[in-house]
Scaffold this motif. Structure first.
Motif, PDB file in Angstrom:
ATOM      1  N   HIS B 102      -1.813  -2.394  -2.456  1.00  0.00           N
ATOM      2  CA  HIS B 102      -0.710  -2.496  -1.501  1.00  0.00           C
ATOM      3  C   HIS B 102       0.495  -1.710  -2.003  1.00  0.00           C
ATOM      4  CE1 HIS B 102      -2.455  -5.247   1.397  1.00  0.00           C
ATOM      5  NE2 HIS B 102      -3.061  -5.826   0.382  1.00  0.00           N
ATOM      6  N   LEU B 121       7.351  -5.644   0.604  1.00  0.00           N
ATOM      7  CA  LEU B 121       6.119  -4.855   0.649  1.00  0.00           C
ATOM      8  C   LEU B 121       6.226  -3.886   1.827  1.00  0.00           C
ATOM      9  CD1 LEU B 121       3.433  -7.673   0.187  1.00  0.00           C
ATOM     10  CD2 LEU B 121       4.766  -6.458  -1.551  1.00  0.00           C
ATOM     11  N   SER B 125       0.853  -0.937   4.418  1.00  0.00           N
ATOM     12  CA  SER B 125      -0.353  -1.560   3.840  1.00  0.00           C
ATOM     13  C   SER B 125      -0.446  -3.041   4.167  1.00  0.00           C
ATOM     14  CB  SER B 125      -0.404  -1.330   2.327  1.00  0.00           C
ATOM     15  OG  SER B 125       0.660  -1.989   1.682  1.00  0.00           O
ATOM     16  N   THR B 126       0.365  -3.506   5.114  1.00  0.00           N
ATOM     17  CA  THR B 126       0.254  -4.908   5.544  1.00  0.00           C
ATOM     18  C   THR B 126       0.175  -4.966   7.075  1.00  0.00           C
ATOM     19  OG1 THR B 126       2.664  -5.066   5.413  1.00  0.00           O
ATOM     20  CG2 THR B 126       1.414  -5.956   3.561  1.00  0.00           C
ATOM     21  N   ALA B 127      -0.630  -4.079   7.631  1.00  0.00           N
ATOM     22  CA  ALA B 127      -0.911  -4.078   9.071  1.00  0.00           C
ATOM     23  C   ALA B 127       0.364  -4.079   9.913  1.00  0.00           C
ATOM     24  CB  ALA B 127      -1.814  -5.259   9.454  1.00  0.00           C
ATOM     25  N   GLY B 128       1.325  -3.253   9.498  1.00  0.00           N
ATOM     26  CA  GLY B 128       2.500  -3.030  10.338  1.00  0.00           C
ATOM     27  C   GLY B 128       3.595  -4.071  10.221  1.00  0.00           C
ATOM     28  N   VAL B 129       3.440  -5.033   9.291  1.00  0.00           N
ATOM     29  CA  VAL B 129       4.443  -6.095   9.159  1.00  0.00           C
ATOM     30  C   VAL B 129       5.246  -5.880   7.879  1.00  0.00           C
ATOM     31  CG1 VAL B 129       4.822  -8.576   8.973  1.00  0.00           C
ATOM     32  CG2 VAL B 129       2.932  -7.706  10.371  1.00  0.00           C
TER      33      VAL B 129
END
Lengths: 136, 136
Positions: B102, B121, B125-129
């Motif tokens: 990540h 973060l 690498s956190t699906a757009g969040v």
């Protein structure tokens, strides 16, 4: 009989639109350590819940491109789709929102996942946030 | 001495970018009944908190166009900006995220509002969040 005291408004869940449940699930479950909660399908989306205290993160993967989540992904890409608050008095809260000029997507509550009464407010009158309300 | 049991990951707050605190505050405070929590400024934004159980909704109004929230508003309009989770072991969680590939915005924790240790973060690498982590 005196009325029961009102319970506070709390976050029920945060709905996140994802392209692939399998790809992002390890982040929440294994790296953040959030327990997975089995949830069914709803509104054309597969849902995986992750417990965060008494709230949930709900990962929503569309099963069809023409579902609400499928359309959201096509337009905006993956990301946070909505916040759901649980309130003490859903009908009263909706009536107050309507009186105050807020735009309701659901004029009257409908049954959502797991048979709970829910209603959505339109983001145009809530500063860009799609808000779902549900009841204790 | 045995290690203390890990505390569960919970939602600390949801950060919402708004054009005007005054315009949206009555919705959360008066219609949803969420108590207002005084919060200071941070990262060039005025912040108003609203209690939702032990989590907060944080309304973020930019004080400058070149602040992170100002840029977000210019690009995407008002809406949910980030989720903050409180975790038991911030340094260990960041190390696990890095090991898993990540992308971290903050390689090491920094001090956020109210002197809490935080780290962001990267949403890529956190699906757009956009996810903020903080510690118990």
């Amino acid at each position: 009989m005196p009325a029961a005291p009102l319970r506070e408004t709390r976050i029920a869940h945060i709905g996140i639109a994802v392209d692939s449940l399998e790809a992002i699930l390890p982040f929440y479950r294994d790296l953040l350590g959030m327990p997975e909660v089995p949830l069914g399908d709803s509104d054309g989306a597969r849902i995986t819940g992750l417990a965060a205290g008494d709230a949930l993160v709900e990962l929503l993967q569309p099963e069809r491109a023409d579902s609400p989540i499928g359309k959201f992904l096509a337009k905006r890409g993956p990301g946070i789709h909505h916040i759901c608050f649980k309130v003490d008095d859903l009908d009263g809260t909706l009536a107050r929102c309507l009186d105050a000029g807020h735009r309701l997507i659901d004029q009257v509550p409908r049954l959502g996942a797991e048979g709970k009464r829910i209603a959505f407010l339109h983001p145009a009158s809530t500063a860009g946030v799609l808000i779902e309300l549900t009841e204790y």
